[in-house]
Design a protein around this motif. Structure first.
Motif, PDB file in Angstrom:
ATOM      1  N   PRO A 248       0.868  -1.174   0.000  1.00 42.06           N
ATOM      2  CA  PRO A 248       0.000   0.000   0.000  1.00 42.06           C
ATOM      3  C   PRO A 248       0.910   1.231   0.000  1.00 42.06           C
ATOM      4  O   PRO A 248       1.808   1.325   0.842  1.00 42.06           O
ATOM      5  CB  PRO A 248      -0.778  -0.125   1.319  1.00 42.06           C
ATOM      6  N   TYR A 249       0.717   2.160  -0.913  1.00 40.62           N
ATOM      7  CA  TYR A 249       1.666   3.264  -1.046  1.00 40.62           C
ATOM      8  C   TYR A 249       1.028   4.615  -0.782  1.00 40.62           C
ATOM      9  O   TYR A 249       1.541   5.415  -0.002  1.00 40.62           O
ATOM     10  CB  TYR A 249       2.300   3.237  -2.439  1.00 40.62           C
ATOM     11  N   ASN A 250      -0.108   4.880  -1.426  1.00 42.27           N
ATOM     12  CA  ASN A 250      -0.767   6.167  -1.198  1.00 42.27           C
ATOM     13  C   ASN A 250      -1.933   5.999  -0.218  1.00 42.27           C
ATOM     14  O   ASN A 250      -2.257   4.886   0.225  1.00 42.27           O
ATOM     15  CB  ASN A 250      -1.225   6.786  -2.524  1.00 42.27           C
ATOM     16  N   THR A 251      -2.565   7.113   0.101  1.00 40.71           N
ATOM     17  CA  THR A 251      -3.643   7.082   1.105  1.00 40.71           C
ATOM     18  C   THR A 251      -4.786   6.169   0.678  1.00 40.71           C
ATOM     19  O   THR A 251      -5.301   5.375   1.488  1.00 40.71           O
ATOM     20  CB  THR A 251      -4.170   8.509   1.347  1.00 40.71           C
ATOM     21  N   GLN A 253      -4.736   3.553  -1.218  1.00 39.11           N
ATOM     22  CA  GLN A 253      -4.355   2.145  -1.117  1.00 39.11           C
ATOM     23  C   GLN A 253      -4.296   1.683   0.335  1.00 39.11           C
ATOM     24  O   GLN A 253      -4.710   0.555   0.647  1.00 39.11           O
ATOM     25  CB  GLN A 253      -3.016   1.920  -1.823  1.00 39.11           C
ATOM     26  N   TRP A 254      -3.801   2.527   1.228  1.00 38.98           N
ATOM     27  CA  TRP A 254      -3.759   2.136   2.642  1.00 38.98           C
ATOM     28  C   TRP A 254      -5.174   1.946   3.202  1.00 38.98           C
ATOM     29  O   TRP A 254      -5.454   0.960   3.906  1.00 38.98           O
ATOM     30  CB  TRP A 254      -3.000   3.183   3.466  1.00 38.98           C
ATOM     31  N   ARG A 255      -6.061   2.872   2.876  1.00 34.22           N
ATOM     32  CA  ARG A 255      -7.428   2.743   3.367  1.00 34.22           C
ATOM     33  C   ARG A 255      -8.086   1.479   2.807  1.00 34.22           C
ATOM     34  O   ARG A 255      -8.790   0.741   3.521  1.00 34.22           O
ATOM     35  CB  ARG A 255      -8.247   3.992   2.986  1.00 34.22           C
ATOM     36  N   SER A 256      -7.864   1.226   1.523  1.00 34.73           N
ATOM     37  CA  SER A 256      -8.444   0.048   0.876  1.00 34.73           C
ATOM     38  C   SER A 256      -7.886  -1.229   1.491  1.00 34.73           C
ATOM     39  O   SER A 256      -8.618  -2.205   1.719  1.00 34.73           O
ATOM     40  CB  SER A 256      -8.184   0.078  -0.624  1.00 34.73           C
ATOM     41  N   PHE A 257      -6.591  -1.237   1.763  1.00 36.88           N
ATOM     42  CA  PHE A 257      -5.972  -2.426   2.362  1.00 36.88           C
ATOM     43  C   PHE A 257      -6.653  -2.783   3.685  1.00 36.88           C
ATOM     44  O   PHE A 257      -7.087  -3.927   3.892  1.00 36.88           O
ATOM     45  CB  PHE A 257      -4.477  -2.199   2.585  1.00 36.88           C
ATOM     46  N   ARG A 271      -2.099   7.949  10.968  1.00 31.72           N
ATOM     47  CA  ARG A 271      -0.914   7.407  10.297  1.00 31.72           C
ATOM     48  C   ARG A 271      -1.241   6.940   8.883  1.00 31.72           C
ATOM     49  O   ARG A 271      -0.354   6.869   8.026  1.00 31.72           O
ATOM     50  CB  ARG A 271      -0.346   6.228  11.095  1.00 31.72           C
ATOM     51  N   VAL A 272      -2.490   6.633   8.625  1.00 33.28           N
ATOM     52  CA  VAL A 272      -2.944   6.199   7.311  1.00 33.28           C
ATOM     53  C   VAL A 272      -3.276   7.399   6.422  1.00 33.28           C
ATOM     54  O   VAL A 272      -2.959   7.409   5.234  1.00 33.28           O
ATOM     55  CB  VAL A 272      -4.179   5.279   7.443  1.00 33.28           C
ATOM     56  N   ASN A 273      -3.843   8.439   6.995  1.00 33.16           N
ATOM     57  CA  ASN A 273      -4.425   9.516   6.208  1.00 33.16           C
ATOM     58  C   ASN A 273      -3.553  10.761   6.069  1.00 33.16           C
ATOM     59  O   ASN A 273      -3.788  11.578   5.184  1.00 33.16           O
ATOM     60  CB  ASN A 273      -5.783   9.904   6.809  1.00 33.16           C
TER      61      ASN A 273
END
Length: 407
Positions: A248-251, A253-257, A271-273
Motif C-alpha cells: 500500500p503506497y498512497n492514502t 491504497q492504505w485505506r483500501s488495504f 498514520r494512514v491519512n
C-alpha cells in the motif's frame, strides 16, 4: 531484421560481470561484439556448475552475442593484432586498469592514433582523479564503500551484502548507456572520445537517489537513509504457507488495504491519512501489515490484495521463475541447442523494439572459438596466424568438428 546497433563493432576487453554484461546488452541491441581474452580466459568460465570446463554458468549468462578471440596483449604480435582490430572498430569497452593499458601501449591515446573516431569506454573501480584511483574493485568492495552494505543493515543492524553481484550489474547498465551516448555524440560531431565509468561514484549516486534523505539539504534536515527502506518490516511478509509482497503506497491504497483485511479500525487512523505522519511512522504500519498477513494463506491474501487494488506479488523462489505464468506467456526463457554444451536455458533480451528487435544471434562462445576467423578478417595471413599460435599469442578454440571444415 537487424537490431538498433547493427553495423557497430565493439571490442570487449572485459571480464567477470561489470563489463561482460554491459557488452552483452550492446550485443543484444545488434552490435558486433568481439571479446578479447587471455589464454586463461575470463575467470567466470571456470565458475561451477558447468557441463564442460571453460563454459561456466556465470560466463554463459553474460557473454552471448559475442565472438571470442584470444590475444596475448603483452606480446608484440598480440598488441599489433589488437591495434589492427581497433582500426575498423567503432568502440572499445575495457576493464583493465588504465595504467596497465597505457603500459601496454593500448590506452586511449594509443588507440586514437590508429582510429581518430574510436569511442573508448574505460571501466574503473574509482574515478581516476581521486586518491582511490589505483585501488582494485570487485562487487563486494563497492557494496561496502558505496553504502550499499550499510543500507541492508537498516538503522541498527550490521552491514550486509546484497545476495547478488548488484553493483556489477547496475554499473553495467550505466556503462552500456554511456557507450550509446558517446556513439550518438560521434554521429553528430564526428569525434570519438574517452569515457570513464567508475563503479564507486556510480553506486553512490545510485544509492543516494532516495537515501540522501535529510542530507540533501544544507544544513541537513536529518540523517541519511530513506525511512521507508530502512525499517525492519520492509520485507516480504510471512503468510500461513509462504511469503507475499504487499505495498500500500498512497492514502487510497492504505485505506483500501485495511478495509479489505478486516481492520476497519485503521481506516481513519492519522498514520494512514496524513502523508507526512505516514512517512514518519511507516515502520509501525508495516509491522501491522505483517501481523495481519501472517494468518492468511498466500493465495487468499493475493486475491484480496487484487480486489483492494493494492500492489502485490508472490515472493517467488529463484528456481521457480521459469514456471511463472507471465514469464511463460512472454517466452522470456528460451532453450537453445549449443554445439558443445548441450541445451542452454537463457533469458531473452527484455527490451522490445517495434522496428529493430533485440535478439540472441550467437550463443556463448568457446575460448578462442573465433580467433582464426577474426584474424583473417583483419588481414592476417594463415602463415602469420600460425606463427601467432606457435608463439602462444593466440589460440584456435574452434570445436574439433568445425576445424577441418573451416580450413
Amino acid at each position: 531484421m537487424p537490431g538498433p546497433l547493427d553495423g557497430i563493432k565493439i571490442l570487449d576487453l572485459t571480464s567477470v560481470g561489470f563489463g561482460p554484461f554491459a557488452a552483452q546488452i550492446l550485443g543484444d541491441y545488434g552490435a558486433e561484439i568481439i571479446k578479447i581474452e587471455t589464454q586463461e580466459g575470463d575467470i567466470t568460465r571456470g565458475i561451477t556448475p558447468f557441463v564442460n570446463q571453460g563454459m561456466g554458468h556465470f560466463f554463459v549468462m553474460a557473454n552471448r552475442n559475442k565472438r571470442c578471440i584470444v590475444l596475448d596483449l603483452k606480446a608484440d604480435k598480440g598488441r599489433e593484432a589488437f591495434l589492427k582490430l581497433v582500426e575498423s572498430a567503432d568502440a572499445i569497452i575495457c576493464s583493465v586498469r588504465p595504467a596497465a593499458m597505457e603500459r601496454l601501449g593500448l590506452g586511449y591515446e594509443d588507440c586514437k592514433k590508429v582510429n581518430e573516431r574510436i569511442v573508448y569506454v574505460a571501466l574503473v573501480g574509482f574515478g581516476q582523479s581521486g586518491p582511490y584511483a589505483k585501488f582494485p574493485a570487485y562487487d563486494d568492495i563497492i557494496q561496502g564503500v558505496s553504502g550499499m552494505a550499510a543500507m541492508q543493515g537498516g538503522r541498527e543492524g550490521p552491514p550486509k551484502f546484497v545476495n547478488a553481484s548488484v553493483c556489477d550489474k547496475i554499473c553495467s547498465q550505466i556503462a552500456a548507456h554511456s557507450m550509446i551516448a558517446a556513439l550518438f555524440s560521434r554521429e553528430r560531431t564526428g569525434e570519438g572520445q574517452l569515457v570513464e565509468v567508475p563503479m564507486f561514484e556510480s553506486m553512490v549516486g545510485f544509492n543516494l537517489v532516495e537515501h540522501h534523505s535529510g542530507q540533501a539539504f544544507e544544513p541537513p534536515l536529518g540523517p541519511a537513509g530513506y525511512e521507508r527502506s530502512m525499517v525492519e518490516y520492509r520485507k516480504p511478509y510471512a503468510t500461513a504457507d509462504g511469503y507475499v509482497c504487499a505495498l500500500p503506497y498512497n492514502t487510497k491504497q492504505w485505506r483500501s488495504f485495511f478495509a479489505h483485511v478486516g481492520r476497519e479500525d485503521m481506516i481513519e487512523d492519522p498514520r494512514v491519512n496524513d502523508p507526512k505522519l505516514r512517512s514518519e511512522k511507516i515502520g509501525e504500519l508495516y509491522e501491522i501489515v505483517a501481523e495481519v498477513v501472517k494468518d492468511w494463506t498466500t493465495d487468499d491474501i493475493l486475491a484480496t490484495l487484487e480486489k483492494a487494488d493494492v500492489p502485490h506479488g508472490r515472493a517467488t523462489p529463484l528456481g521457480e521463475l521459469q514456471d511463472d505464468p507471465h514469464m511463460k506467456a512472454v517466452e522470456f526463457f528460451k532453450v537453445y541447442d549449443h554445439p558443445t554444451e548441450g541445451k542452454l536455458r537463457l533469458t531473452d533480451p527484455p527490451i522490445k523494439f517495434s522496428k529493430t528487435p533485440s535478439e540472441i544471434r550467437r550463443l556463448p562462445a568457446l575460448l578462442g572459438e573465433h580467433s582464426i576467423e577474426i584474424l583473417r578478417e583483419a588481414g592476417f595471413s594463415d602463415a602469420e596466424i600460425g606463427e601467432m599460435m606457435d608463439e602462444g599469442v593466440t589460440l584456435d578454440g574452434r570445436p574439433e568438428a568445425g576445424k577441418a571444415a573451416a580450413e
